[in-house]
Motif scaffolding. Structure first.
Motif, PDB file in Angstrom:
ATOM      1  N   PRO A 152      55.413  24.786  29.412  1.00 46.02           N
ATOM      2  CA  PRO A 152      54.793  24.032  30.502  1.00 46.02           C
ATOM      3  C   PRO A 152      53.265  24.037  30.436  1.00 46.02           C
ATOM      4  N   ALA A 153      52.679  25.159  30.027  1.00 45.16           N
ATOM      5  CA  ALA A 153      51.216  25.229  29.922  1.00 45.16           C
ATOM      6  C   ALA A 153      50.707  24.277  28.846  1.00 45.16           C
ATOM      7  N   LEU A 154      51.435  24.173  27.735  1.00 39.57           N
ATOM      8  CA  LEU A 154      51.015  23.268  26.661  1.00 39.57           C
ATOM      9  C   LEU A 154      51.135  21.811  27.095  1.00 39.57           C
ATOM     10  N   ARG A 155      52.170  21.505  27.864  1.00 38.12           N
ATOM     11  CA  ARG A 155      52.294  20.129  28.371  1.00 38.12           C
ATOM     12  C   ARG A 155      51.147  19.799  29.329  1.00 38.12           C
ATOM     13  N   ASP A 156      50.747  20.760  30.142  1.00 34.11           N
ATOM     14  CA  ASP A 156      49.619  20.540  31.053  1.00 34.11           C
ATOM     15  C   ASP A 156      48.326  20.294  30.274  1.00 34.11           C
ATOM     16  N   LEU A 167      42.183  18.502  20.544  1.00 37.05           N
ATOM     17  CA  LEU A 167      42.433  19.937  20.363  1.00 37.05           C
ATOM     18  C   LEU A 167      43.659  20.141  19.495  1.00 37.05           C
ATOM     19  N   VAL A 168      43.542  21.057  18.537  1.00 36.73           N
ATOM     20  CA  VAL A 168      44.655  21.428  17.667  1.00 36.73           C
ATOM     21  C   VAL A 168      44.929  22.917  17.855  1.00 36.73           C
ATOM     22  N   LEU A 169      46.181  23.252  18.124  1.00 34.04           N
ATOM     23  CA  LEU A 169      46.585  24.655  18.234  1.00 34.04           C
ATOM     24  C   LEU A 169      47.401  25.024  16.998  1.00 34.04           C
ATOM     25  N   LEU A 170      46.911  25.993  16.246  1.00 36.89           N
ATOM     26  CA  LEU A 170      47.626  26.489  15.072  1.00 36.89           C
ATOM     27  C   LEU A 170      48.411  27.717  15.512  1.00 36.89           C
ATOM     28  N   GLY A 171      49.660  27.471  15.945  1.00 38.39           N
ATOM     29  CA  GLY A 171      50.417  28.515  16.614  1.00 38.39           C
ATOM     30  C   GLY A 171      49.926  28.611  18.050  1.00 38.39           C
ATOM     31  N   SER A 172      50.737  29.171  18.901  1.00 38.20           N
ATOM     32  CA  SER A 172      50.325  29.347  20.299  1.00 38.20           C
ATOM     33  C   SER A 172      51.252  30.357  20.959  1.00 38.20           C
ATOM     34  N   THR A 173      50.663  31.165  21.828  1.00 39.34           N
ATOM     35  CA  THR A 173      51.456  32.125  22.601  1.00 39.34           C
ATOM     36  C   THR A 173      51.763  31.598  23.998  1.00 39.34           C
ATOM     37  N   LEU A 174      51.245  30.421  24.330  1.00 41.30           N
ATOM     38  CA  LEU A 174      51.401  29.898  25.691  1.00 41.30           C
ATOM     39  C   LEU A 174      52.797  29.310  25.897  1.00 41.30           C
ATOM     40  N   PRO A 175      53.316  29.376  27.115  1.00 39.08           N
ATOM     41  CA  PRO A 175      54.624  28.771  27.406  1.00 39.08           C
ATOM     42  C   PRO A 175      54.554  27.251  27.325  1.00 39.08           C
ATOM     43  N   PRO A 180      59.206  20.852  23.900  1.00 36.79           N
ATOM     44  CA  PRO A 180      59.915  19.710  24.495  1.00 36.79           C
ATOM     45  C   PRO A 180      58.968  18.829  25.299  1.00 36.79           C
ATOM     46  N   GLY A 181      59.068  17.533  25.071  1.00 37.51           N
ATOM     47  CA  GLY A 181      58.180  16.596  25.734  1.00 37.51           C
ATOM     48  C   GLY A 181      56.952  16.246  24.932  1.00 37.51           C
ATOM     49  N   LEU A 182      56.647  17.059  23.915  1.00 36.67           N
ATOM     50  CA  LEU A 182      55.486  16.802  23.042  1.00 36.67           C
ATOM     51  C   LEU A 182      55.922  16.687  21.585  1.00 36.67           C
ATOM     52  N   GLU A 183      57.152  16.259  21.350  1.00 39.06           N
ATOM     53  CA  GLU A 183      57.695  16.264  19.992  1.00 39.06           C
ATOM     54  C   GLU A 183      56.816  15.511  18.996  1.00 39.06           C
ATOM     55  N   ALA A 184      56.255  14.369  19.423  1.00 37.87           N
ATOM     56  CA  ALA A 184      55.454  13.551  18.508  1.00 37.87           C
ATOM     57  C   ALA A 184      54.137  14.224  18.146  1.00 37.87           C
ATOM     58  N   ARG A 185      53.759  15.244  18.906  1.00 42.00           N
ATOM     59  CA  ARG A 185      52.492  15.931  18.647  1.00 42.00           C
ATOM     60  C   ARG A 185      52.684  17.329  18.080  1.00 42.00           C
ATOM     61  N   CYS A 186      53.899  17.652  17.680  1.00 43.33           N
ATOM     62  CA  CYS A 186      54.208  18.970  17.128  1.00 43.33           C
ATOM     63  C   CYS A 186      54.572  18.842  15.650  1.00 43.33           C
ATOM     64  N   SER A 202      46.935  36.476  22.047  1.00 43.56           N
ATOM     65  CA  SER A 202      46.871  36.835  23.469  1.00 43.56           C
ATOM     66  C   SER A 202      46.862  35.565  24.301  1.00 43.56           C
ATOM     67  N   GLN A 203      47.758  35.465  25.291  1.00 47.24           N
ATOM     68  CA  GLN A 203      47.772  34.291  26.148  1.00 47.24           C
ATOM     69  C   GLN A 203      46.457  34.129  26.897  1.00 47.24           C
ATOM     70  N   GLN A 204      45.903  35.216  27.387  1.00 46.57           N
ATOM     71  CA  GLN A 204      44.656  35.122  28.137  1.00 46.57           C
ATOM     72  C   GLN A 204      43.508  34.664  27.252  1.00 46.57           C
ATOM     73  N   ARG A 205      43.403  35.241  26.066  1.00 45.06           N
ATOM     74  CA  ARG A 205      42.301  34.855  25.176  1.00 45.06           C
ATOM     75  C   ARG A 205      42.467  33.431  24.672  1.00 45.06           C
ATOM     76  N   GLU A 206      43.713  33.035  24.422  1.00 52.55           N
ATOM     77  CA  GLU A 206      43.956  31.657  24.004  1.00 52.55           C
ATOM     78  C   GLU A 206      43.589  30.692  25.133  1.00 52.55           C
ATOM     79  N   THR A 207      43.973  31.028  26.351  1.00 54.87           N
ATOM     80  CA  THR A 207      43.627  30.190  27.503  1.00 54.87           C
ATOM     81  C   THR A 207      42.119  30.079  27.665  1.00 54.87           C
ATOM     82  N   ASP A 208      41.419  31.206  27.519  1.00 55.06           N
ATOM     83  CA  ASP A 208      39.957  31.197  27.619  1.00 55.06           C
ATOM     84  C   ASP A 208      39.334  30.299  26.555  1.00 55.06           C
ATOM     85  N   ALA A 209      39.868  30.375  25.323  1.00 56.72           N
ATOM     86  CA  ALA A 209      39.338  29.554  24.238  1.00 56.72           C
ATOM     87  C   ALA A 209      39.564  28.070  24.516  1.00 56.72           C
ATOM     88  N   ILE A 210      40.743  27.734  25.031  1.00 57.31           N
ATOM     89  CA  ILE A 210      41.050  26.339  25.362  1.00 57.31           C
ATOM     90  C   ILE A 210      40.103  25.823  26.437  1.00 57.31           C
TER      91      ILE A 210
END
Length: 342
Positions: free
Chosen positions: A133-137, A123-131, A152-158, A104-112
């Motif tokens: 741009p949200a991950l870059r933020d 922070l490590v995300l094992l899978g993510s439902t977020l778009p 895109p933009g976070l290639e070295a961290r994926c 769930s995007q909302q529950r994932e956001t709340d957890a973050i």
């Protein structure tokens, strides 16, 4: 028990290292060679020295914790990644703090937000439902690594795996055994791994001059129940097939139960392939042919990368290849075999 008067200088003497090496090991502020880190940890244990991490966190501004959010921490797949991650932190001052996103995007956001509020150092995300741009933020707010997503933009961290290639291997294996009517129990719509596995399945059919038949693809959600229901749907609609490629091992278990309930034997009547090679997949009846993802090693690699990242190093994530573990759930197609029972 801590010995009275034990000092960091005495720890250094017993470990045979410098005081600064002991300090770096305790604080996790810089890289320490594994053999020196182990020597320090042995000396700490021998002397009963217990660092006051709370006091140090007040001084350094670090919590000595790394947040880990999985889609479901109870999932056998993510649990093995977490096991590797936890083991990768052994001997360091860092501890994992675990949360679930529950798909769930909302529950994932709340957890973050909860973990950032609690001042995790990374922070490590094992899978993510977020778009994306949200991950870059989020990466602008806290050191971040993402497993199972290409951002895109976070290639070295994926850290991503060749899901397309793994699905291609699984489907080609069934084709090479003579199967032509191959059903696919797919993962959730829009989920990156699920979409790549569907594409790999389609490509293997196409490259072997077999038509893609949409009525052989049924919807699942990476859990056993939906795969059980989806396989029953195929059987009850009397759609002939001789093999199933399930998009993960958990769904292969659900499909296997549906076949059993309808009197079909694996692999005598239907061959079955999964994806993940969970720790228990070699012990099912029959043992499951599946695409192996090195989940434990992935967890260890993520831990090592995050330890470097919090120490200001450039993150490095290795590449992992996928292989097919061939076991007893698949066999060559018997032309006279019954393809379906009502």
């Amino acid at each position: 028990m801590k010995k009275s008067g034990t000092t960091i200088t005495e720890v250094a003497r017993v470990a045979g290292v410098s005081v600064s090496t002991v300090s770096r090991t305790i604080n996790g502020t810089a890289f320490v060679a594994e053999e020196k880190r182990e020597a320090v940890n042995r000396a700490l244990q021998e002397l009963g020295f217990q660092p006051n991490y709370l006091a140090r966190s007040l001084i350094t501004g670090r919590s000595m914790t790394i947040g880990v959010i999985a889609e479901e921490i109870v999932s056998p797949y993510y649990a093995d990644v977490i096991r590797g991650f936890e083991h990768g932190l052994f001997g360091t001052p860092y501890q994992p703090v675990l949360q679930s996103g529950h798909w769930s995007q909302q529950r994932e956001t709340d957890a973050i937000e909860t973990l950032i509020y609690r001042k995790v150092d990374a922070l490590v995300l094992l899978g993510s439902t977020l778009p994306d741009p949200a991950l870059r933020d989020i990466a602008e707010r806290v050191p971040l690594a993402v497993f199972g997503r290409h951002v895109p933009g976070l290639e070295a961290r994926c850290l991503t795996l060749d899901q397309y290639g793994g699905a291609y291997l699984a489907t080609r294996h069934l084709i090479e055994l003579g199967h032509r009517d191959i059903a696919h129990v797919r993962g959730p719509d829009g989920q990156q791994d699920a979409e790549e596995r569907l594409r790999g399945y389609q490509a293997a059919l196409r490259d072997n001059d077999l038509p893609f038949e949409s009525d052989l693809v049924v919807q699942g959600d990476f859990l056993e129940l939906t795969a059980y229901q989806a396989t029953l749907h195929l059987l009850e609609h009397r759609r002939p097939f001789t093999a199933i490629f399930a998009a993960n091992d958990q769904m292969a278990v659900g499909a296997r139960l549906a076949l059993y309930r309808k009197g079909l034997r694996v692999p005598d009547d239907v061959s079955l392939v999964g994806f993940d090679d969970l720790p228990g997949s070699a012990f099912t009846t029959p043992p499951l042919t599946t695409v192996q993802q090195p989940t434990y090693q992935i967890g260890r690699a993520l831990a090592e990368s995050m330890l470097g990242l919090v120490q200001g190093q450039t993150p490095t994530l290795p590449e992992f290849g996928l292989t097919l573990s061939v076991r007893e759930s698949t066999r060559p197609l018997r032309r006279t075999a019954t393809r379906r029972r009502s």
